[in-house]
Design a protein around this motif. Structure first.
Motif, mmCIF file in Angstrom:
data_model
loop_
_atom_site.group_PDB
_atom_site.id
_atom_site.type_symbol
_atom_site.label_atom_id
_atom_site.label_comp_id
_atom_site.label_asym_id
_atom_site.label_seq_id
_atom_site.Cartn_x
_atom_site.Cartn_y
_atom_site.Cartn_z
ATOM 1 N N ASN A 148 -28.250 4.745 45.189
ATOM 2 C CA ASN A 148 -28.247 5.574 43.987
ATOM 3 C C ASN A 148 -28.718 7.005 44.308
ATOM 4 O O ASN A 148 -28.156 7.974 43.815
ATOM 5 N N MET A 149 -29.745 7.110 45.138
ATOM 6 C CA MET A 149 -30.249 8.433 45.538
ATOM 7 C C MET A 149 -29.173 9.172 46.331
ATOM 8 O O MET A 149 -28.902 10.358 46.074
ATOM 9 N N ASP B 286 -25.116 13.374 46.838
ATOM 10 C CA ASP B 286 -23.721 13.733 47.139
ATOM 11 C C ASP B 286 -23.085 14.504 45.986
ATOM 12 O O ASP B 286 -22.366 15.476 46.205
ATOM 13 N N LYS B 287 -23.355 14.085 44.741
ATOM 14 C CA LYS B 287 -22.838 14.815 43.576
ATOM 15 C C LYS B 287 -23.363 16.242 43.566
ATOM 16 O O LYS B 287 -22.627 17.197 43.309
ATOM 17 N N LEU B 288 -24.659 16.378 43.841
ATOM 18 C CA LEU B 288 -25.277 17.705 43.840
ATOM 19 C C LEU B 288 -24.726 18.580 44.960
ATOM 20 O O LEU B 288 -24.498 19.775 44.773
ATOM 21 N N MET C 17 -24.997 17.040 36.390
ATOM 22 C CA MET C 17 -25.913 17.636 37.359
ATOM 23 C C MET C 17 -27.357 17.526 36.861
ATOM 24 O O MET C 17 -28.262 17.253 37.643
ATOM 25 N N ILE C 18 -27.556 17.702 35.570
ATOM 26 C CA ILE C 18 -28.894 17.577 34.991
ATOM 27 C C ILE C 18 -29.432 16.168 35.223
ATOM 28 O O ILE C 18 -30.575 15.992 35.644
ATOM 29 N N GLU C 19 -28.596 15.164 34.982
ATOM 30 C CA GLU C 19 -29.019 13.776 35.192
ATOM 31 C C GLU C 19 -29.341 13.504 36.659
ATOM 32 O O GLU C 19 -30.344 12.864 36.965
ATOM 33 N N SER C 20 -28.489 13.998 37.559
ATOM 34 C CA SER C 20 -28.732 13.795 38.994
ATOM 35 C C SER C 20 -30.019 14.496 39.425
ATOM 36 O O SER C 20 -30.828 13.936 40.170
#
Length: 181
Positions: A31-32, A37-39, A94-97
């Protein structure tokens, strides 16, 4: 180079890379990794910028006790960076990540690193801000010197004895293993 040699070389290289990276990633959850990766995709920078030879956090050559303090400060810097990123984005994903990653860092700091880092940082900043050219400061420092020097000497001796004891234990273990054989 023939095909077999290339295959063997490729296999060895993959094994070496896997061993090296497996140690670095053994504590990072899927999950981390997914959130990071999204960020990375969202905050993408060029390869020239990424690999310019100037890392944000250079490698250190400190001992474990020093690394603990240093790592706590590095994690604090990451919290600040991610906080800035949170303030600058409107993208909900992005806020959630960012919130997820910040939460993990805060948990890590709270449970495994020095909880008194803000106090330590303030103390260090106050020390660095001492006006060494001020004659009053110089006089006070002289009057406190013997006490401070004694504390520093005791601390140095403690570290020296600890290091010396580790060396003696290693030597004793080597002697035991040679006598057993």
């Amino acid at each position: 180079m023939d095909v077999l040699s290339r295959a063997v070389m490729c296999f060895c290289l993959m094994g070496w890379m896997t061993l090296g990276w497996s140690n670095a990633a053994q504590f990072t959850s899927i999950n981390m990794k997914r959130n990071i990766d999204k960020l990375k995709v969202h905050y993408k920078i060029s390869k020239d910028q990424l690999f310019n030879g100037n890392p944000v956090f250079p490698k250190d050559t400190f001992e474990d006790s020093e690394r603990r303090v240093l790592m706590s400060v590095v994690l604090d810097v990451y919290l600040s960076i991610f906080g800035q990123m949170l303030n600058q984005t409107g993208d909900q994903e992005m806020i959630e990540s960012l919130k997820y990653v910040k939460g993990k860092i805060q948990d890590l700091q709270k449970h495994y690193f020095l909880g008194r880092i803000p106090e330590l940082r303030t103390h260090l900043q106050n020390l660095w801000a001492i006006e060494t050219s001020d004659t009053t400061v110089q006089g006070k420092a002289l009057s406190e010197f013997i006490t401070i020097y004694e504390k520093a000497s005791k601390l140095a001796l403690k570290f020296h004895l600890k290091k010396d004891n580790r060396r003696k234990r290693r030597q004793a273990q080597r002697l035991k293993s040679t006598h057993i054989m």
